[in-house]
Scaffold this motif. Structure first.
Motif, PDB file in Angstrom:
ATOM      1  N   ARG A 152       0.817  -1.194   0.000  1.00  0.00           N
ATOM      2  CA  ARG A 152       0.000   0.000   0.000  1.00  0.00           C
ATOM      3  C   ARG A 152       0.863   1.262   0.000  1.00  0.00           C
ATOM      4  O   ARG A 152       0.362   2.353  -0.245  1.00  0.00           O
ATOM      5  CB  ARG A 152      -0.924   0.020   1.228  1.00  0.00           C
ATOM      6  N   GLN A 181       0.047   5.167  -3.553  1.00  0.00           N
ATOM      7  CA  GLN A 181      -1.398   5.186  -3.761  1.00  0.00           C
ATOM      8  C   GLN A 181      -2.150   5.318  -2.437  1.00  0.00           C
ATOM      9  O   GLN A 181      -3.312   5.722  -2.425  1.00  0.00           O
ATOM     10  CB  GLN A 181      -1.820   3.912  -4.495  1.00  0.00           C
ATOM     11  N   PHE A 182      -1.480   4.979  -1.345  1.00  0.00           N
ATOM     12  CA  PHE A 182      -2.081   5.062  -0.015  1.00  0.00           C
ATOM     13  C   PHE A 182      -1.134   5.831   0.906  1.00  0.00           C
ATOM     14  O   PHE A 182       0.078   5.833   0.704  1.00  0.00           O
ATOM     15  CB  PHE A 182      -2.324   3.663   0.573  1.00  0.00           C
ATOM     16  N   GLU A 197      -6.704   6.042   0.662  1.00  0.00           N
ATOM     17  CA  GLU A 197      -6.298   5.860  -0.731  1.00  0.00           C
ATOM     18  C   GLU A 197      -6.436   7.174  -1.481  1.00  0.00           C
ATOM     19  O   GLU A 197      -7.432   7.889  -1.350  1.00  0.00           O
ATOM     20  CB  GLU A 197      -7.150   4.794  -1.426  1.00  0.00           C
TER      21      GLU A 197
END
Length: 544
Positions: free
Chosen positions: A301, A330-331, A342
């Motif tokens: 993540r 992305q996170f 997110e």
């Protein structure tokens, strides 16, 4: 900001110890180091010799434009050789212009692949401007740089040209990949070839991902510089990656046809999937049974874009830990809300995250958000220059060989952003710049043993030095709850002992020691006290 702690598990069921970040066998600490005249650079190549760093290639601006035109302007390329003496707080530079365009252009590129072998720095490819045509291209160039020779030339004013050799090979026209060595061969992992103006909103350019890992022999015999015996593995899905992070690791693999634990180079994340989102799996490249790769099922993540990585191996538990410092993902972990968020615009983040892979049979993989974070949204396209610590032959730190707080290396440069998502939604990339900041990375091992109860140890506490920074004199106070033998020492940012303040028994209570101007040159230092099985550290700065 206050940091919360979080573990993201690969499986729903994870051993209880793995769910607690404090159960990791180490902690991390960052200490900023000031160097007068340090340039702001990112996406560069670097080498080291005799305690001095050499920087070449890269950019002196921030993030390339995403919506606006003019990305990767030639005048914002790093057109100099830089030498940095951290301990001496000195910086030297020389313009590449004296080399002529044919030699200098391939050294004014962004995101080349590079590797230092002994006293030679090899630089491959990279995206930049061909001065003869004005076109932006990915250069098919292999450059061999004599590191001590160039450092000496930059510092002392000698000629640069005798220390630089070049050749060309279209197979090396790659940018945004990584260059590594494994079992006597070179690996070129990922990347793409991009020719033309970078203009996602339109314009004339061509782009071709390599979709592969290439293995080759690098031939350097004085007058002969090139590559031979090129072998490749190609996968248009799994290996369609660039701007990734590559770090050495231990993985389960095949040795002479039998299962074994072997060393690999692991490709972490990278961009782009067909969905225009980052890859989140890892690719382990090995040579133990010929060039091959295996793709993990674990989805990161965090840490999806090029960022500094620190590989750590615990041979007792057969566990691989890799710490990533900032970057883009992305996170990100929202410390105020205490949750993972997110953001499909792939923001700059300040998260420092450790990815743990239990290599033993039946082990799992998980991520831990560490209780320390990058100062600012730093890390993207920065470098971690390692210090001298016990490592495997593939430069993986051996955790069990560390017994106290240890300097791991320095995070240098990168892109500094004032907001998570510059360059999107009508904004320009002007909110970013090339960072001139340096951070020393310290690791403290925290192995536990049920045979050594804490009650047997004295409590040792170092108070903050005062004043800090100081010019002529600072006082360091140490507090013991019972008598104990204690050693109090001072180390510079290179981990070298520069002063001893005490070595012997101390009674219970508070004790003070003086740091004197005559003992320390201007710079950043670490006061380290240890005794009776415990230790403590404090940072102190002496200014002119």
């Amino acid at each position: 900001m206050r940091r919360c702690l979080l573990v993201l598990a690969a499986l729903l069921t994870v051993p209880a110890a793995a769910q607690d970040p404090e159960a990791l066998p180490f902690s991390l600490e960052l200490v900023e180091v000031d160097v007068t005249g340090m340039p702001g650079l990112h996406s560069f190549a670097w080498a080291e010799h005799g305690g001095r760093w050499l920087f070449i290639t890269g950019r002196v601006d921030g993030l390339h434009g995403i919506i606006e035109s003019g990305a990767f302007a030639a005048e914002q390329a790093n057109g100099s050789l830089w030498v940095v003496d951290l301990a001496g707080d000195q910086v030297w530079s020389r313009s590449l212009s004296e080399l002529g365009d044919a030699v200098a252009d391939p050294l004014k590129v962004s995101n080349p692949q590079y590797h230092q072998e002994g006293e030679t720095l090899y630089v491959v490819g990279g995206y930049g401007t061909d001065s003869s045509t004005g076109d932006k291209i990915t250069f098919p160039t292999l450059t061999a740089l004599d590191v001590p020779g160039l450092i000496g030339a930059v510092v002392n004013g000698g000629a640069l040209a005798p220390h630089i050799r070049q050749s060309a090979d279209e197979r090396l026209a790659v940018t945004g990949g990584e260059l590594r060595t494994l079992e006597g061969r070179y690996l070129l992992l990922g990347g793409h070839r991009f020719d033309g103006a970078y203009s996602p909103g339109g314009g004339s350019f061509t782009q071709a991902y390599t979709n592969q890992i290439a293995s080759f022999l690098l031939i350097d015999q004085g007058g002969t510089l090139g590559i031979d015996d090129v072998q490749t593995v190609t996968d248009e899905d799994a290996l369609h990656r660039r701007d990734l992070t590559v770090a050495p690791s231990f993985v389960r693999g095949q040795c002479d046809g039998a299962p074994c634990i072997t060393q690999a180079h692991t490709m972490y994340a990278g961009v782009f999937q067909p969905s225009n989102l980052p890859y989140r799996t890892q690719i382990h490249a090995t040579l133990s049974d010929g060039l091959a790769f295996q793709e993990s099922s674990f989805e990161q993540r965090f840490s999806h874009y090029t960022a500094p990585a620190l590989p750590l191996w615990d041979e007792v538990t057969e566990t691989m830990h890799t710490a990533f410092f900032g970057g883009m993902a992305q996170f990100y972990f929202d410390e105020d809300a205490g949750e993972v968020v997110e953001d499909r615009f792939i923001p700059f983040t300040d998260d420092i995250v450790t990815l743990t892979h239990e290599v033993a049979e039946g082990g799992t993989t998980y991520e831990t958000v560490m209780p320390v974070q990058m100062p600012g949204l730093l890390g993207t396209n920065a470098a971690l220059i390692p210090a001298s610590v016990p490592r495997s032959d593939l430069e993986i730190v051996r955790l069990r060989d560390l017994d106290e707080r240890t300097l791991m290396g320095y995070i240098v440069g990168g892109i500094l952003s004032t907001m998570p998502n510059p360059g999107w939604m009508g904004m320009t990339a002007a909110e970013t710049s090339a960072s001139d900041r340096i951070f020393a990375v310290y690791l403290t091992p925290e192995f536990t043993s049920s045979t050594e109860p804490a009650a047997e140890y004295a409590s040792l506490r170092l108070e903050a030095p005062y004043p800090n920074p100081f010019r002529t004199r600072a006082t360091v106070a140490l507090v013991l709850d019972r008598p104990a033998p204690v050693v109090v020492e001072v180390f510079d940012v290179l981990g070298r002992r520069v002063a001893g303040l005490h070595d012997g028994p101390l009674a219970a209570g508070r004790h003070t020691f003086a740091l004197q101007e005559r003992d320390l040159a201007p710079g950043v230092y670490v006061v380290h006290a240890s005794g009776d099985g415990v230790s403590a550290t404090r940072s102190v700065v002496r200014v002119r």
